[in-house]
Design a protein around this motif. Structure first.
Motif, PDB file in Angstrom:
ATOM      1  N   GLY A 359       0.799  -1.206   0.000  1.00 17.96           N
ATOM      2  CA  GLY A 359       0.000   0.000   0.000  1.00 17.96           C
ATOM      3  C   GLY A 359       0.833   1.258   0.000  1.00 17.96           C
ATOM      4  N   VAL A 360       0.175   2.397   0.054  1.00 16.28           N
ATOM      5  CA  VAL A 360       0.860   3.700   0.079  1.00 16.28           C
ATOM      6  C   VAL A 360       1.061   4.117   1.529  1.00 16.28           C
ATOM      7  CG1 VAL A 360       0.697   6.137  -0.537  1.00 16.28           C
ATOM      8  CG2 VAL A 360      -0.091   4.406  -2.147  1.00 16.28           C
ATOM      9  N   ILE A 361       2.298   4.416   1.892  1.00 12.60           N
ATOM     10  CA  ILE A 361       2.634   4.864   3.235  1.00 12.60           C
ATOM     11  C   ILE A 361       2.992   6.338   3.164  1.00 12.60           C
ATOM     12  CG2 ILE A 361       4.164   4.550   5.207  1.00 12.60           C
ATOM     13  CD1 ILE A 361       4.538   1.643   4.308  1.00 12.60           C
ATOM     14  N   GLU A 362       2.205   7.187   3.761  1.00  6.78           N
ATOM     15  CA  GLU A 362       2.421   8.627   3.696  1.00  6.78           C
ATOM     16  C   GLU A 362       3.498   9.065   4.697  1.00  6.78           C
ATOM     17  OE1 GLU A 362       1.143  10.804   1.669  1.00  6.78           O
ATOM     18  OE2 GLU A 362      -0.492   9.669   0.724  1.00  6.78           O
ATOM     19  N   LEU A 363       4.470   9.823   4.228  1.00  4.44           N
ATOM     20  CA  LEU A 363       5.506  10.392   5.075  1.00  4.44           C
ATOM     21  C   LEU A 363       5.336  11.903   5.091  1.00  4.44           C
ATOM     22  CD1 LEU A 363       8.599   8.345   3.863  1.00  4.44           C
ATOM     23  CD2 LEU A 363       7.225   7.932   5.896  1.00  4.44           C
ATOM     24  N   THR A 364       5.357  12.495   6.252  1.00  4.54           N
ATOM     25  CA  THR A 364       5.170  13.943   6.343  1.00  4.54           C
ATOM     26  C   THR A 364       6.503  14.654   6.215  1.00  4.54           C
ATOM     27  OG1 THR A 364       5.341  13.792   8.756  1.00  4.54           O
ATOM     28  CG2 THR A 364       3.141  13.708   7.785  1.00  4.54           C
TER      29      THR A 364
END
Length: 364
Positions: A359-364
């Protein structure tokens, strides 16, 4: 292993700025020490990370608050620093290539295994949404069985923008060893390891001139071939056509495309973490752009250390494993050997195909 992974950086050159910017915003990572031959460069990088200090290399390797050594030295220094870090009981994460020669890369892999520490290597661009979304599409059967691929990296040369470009044209450099790891690592993620290669190469210019910066106008010798072309036979049967060149002024070639039994897939620049993945099914009239479906979103150089930290916590293989880096180095050396011998070369190593990011893992 839980908690924060404490990072000691060796080498504060141009690429360290990108790593530093990423590490400062990723969870579970903390830069604690920086070593460089130039103390002023080391101080400038350390100042970007609260609590980090400048250290000599021996001090950094002996430090109790360094868990992993981030090796950002030039290619000629990769092996020596990596082996010293492993001997000190540290995990090591290095810039690409793993080493200037496969023999040194194998020594790193064997030393890490014997010491019970992790050895990892860039590129980690393969963990971004570009390559990971392309891989998800391939594994979903979007283009059927992968039959072939193309991979093209064509630029006029790094001396046009880099203030100290000599090392790109020395042993361990050239377009193949400098940029090849991005493309070959991507191809391993997409199509698996390589079993045989055929290559040709040339060196159109024996001298280059720095075009920008305080040393503009300075000329230097070229010690490696600057245009390499080859064919790769993957273990799964797919065939890749590849060009790596510092001698091409302009092109309209794609970065990487994969051709399957029921369609084609366009993969974005493997030197970047994101980009459009385009699909052309056999029955379609046009290319369509796929929404990101896998990979780290908002990633930058250093996200491989985040994956390493999580792999240690979860007791799983990390996705930037030394086996992939050693195989990629072996493929590149085999291409060079083929170019010099005029015959195809069987690649002696293989590797585990890393797990896809789920899946897509969001990094800030």
């Amino acid at each position: 292993m839980g908690g924060t992974l404490r990072v000691g950086i060796v080498g504060a050159g141009k690429i360290s700025g990108q790593y530093g910017a990423t590490l400062s915003r990723l969870p579970g990572l903390a830069v604690t020490a920086v070593a460089d031959l130039d103390p002023e460069r080391a101080r400038a990088l350390a100042d970007q990370h609260p609590g980090a200090r400048v250290a000599t290399l021996p001090e950094l390797l002996a430090a109790d608050d360094v868990d992993v050594v981030l090796n950002l030295t030039t290619p000629a220094g990769h092996a020596a620093v990596a082996l010293a870090a492993i001997a000190a009981g540290k995990h090591v994460y290095g810039e690409k290539p793993l080493a200037a020669e496969s023999a040194d890369g194998l020594a790193i892999a064997e030393a890490a295994a014997a010491a019970g520490v992790r050895a990892a290597c860039a590129p980690d661009t393969v963990l971004g949404t570009g390559v990971q979304t392309a891989r998800a599409a391939l594994e979903s059967g979007a283009i059927g069985t992968a039959l072939a691929a193309t991979a093209f990296m064509t630029v006029p040369g790094h001396e046009r923008w880099h203030p100290d470009p000599e090392f790109y044209y020395q042993r361990g450099g050239g377009p193949l060893l400098d940029m090849g790891p991005y493309y070959l690592t991507t191809l391993v993620h997409l199509l698996g390891p390589v079993r045989r290669v055929a290559g040709m190469s040339s060196r159109p210019r024996n001298e280059r001139t720095i075009a920008d910066g305080p040393r503009a106008g300075t000329s230097f010798p070229v010690d490696v071939d600057s245009h390499v072309t080859g064919l790769l036979e993957h273990e799964g049967g797919a065939l890749t056509t590849m060009i790596m060149s510092f001698d091409i002024w302009a092109t309209r070639l794609p970065y990487i495309e994969v051709y399957g039994s029921s369609g084609s897939l366009s993969v974005p620049d493997p030197n970047r973490f994101a980009g459009d993945v385009r699909l052309h099914p056999a029955a379609a009239e046009h290319w369509t752009t796929l929404e990101p479906s896998a990979g780290y979103a908002g990633a930058g150089r250093g996200v491989g250390l985040l994956d390493l930290s999580q792999a240690l916590s979860e007791d799983r293989p990390h996705r930037t494993g030394v086996d992939v880096a050693l195989h990629v180095l072996d493929v590149m050396e085999s291409m060079q050997a083929s170019a010099y011998s005029g015959s195809s070369v069987t690649v002696t190593t293989t590797c585990r195909r890393p797990e896809r990011v789920d899946g897509v893992i969001e990094l800030t």
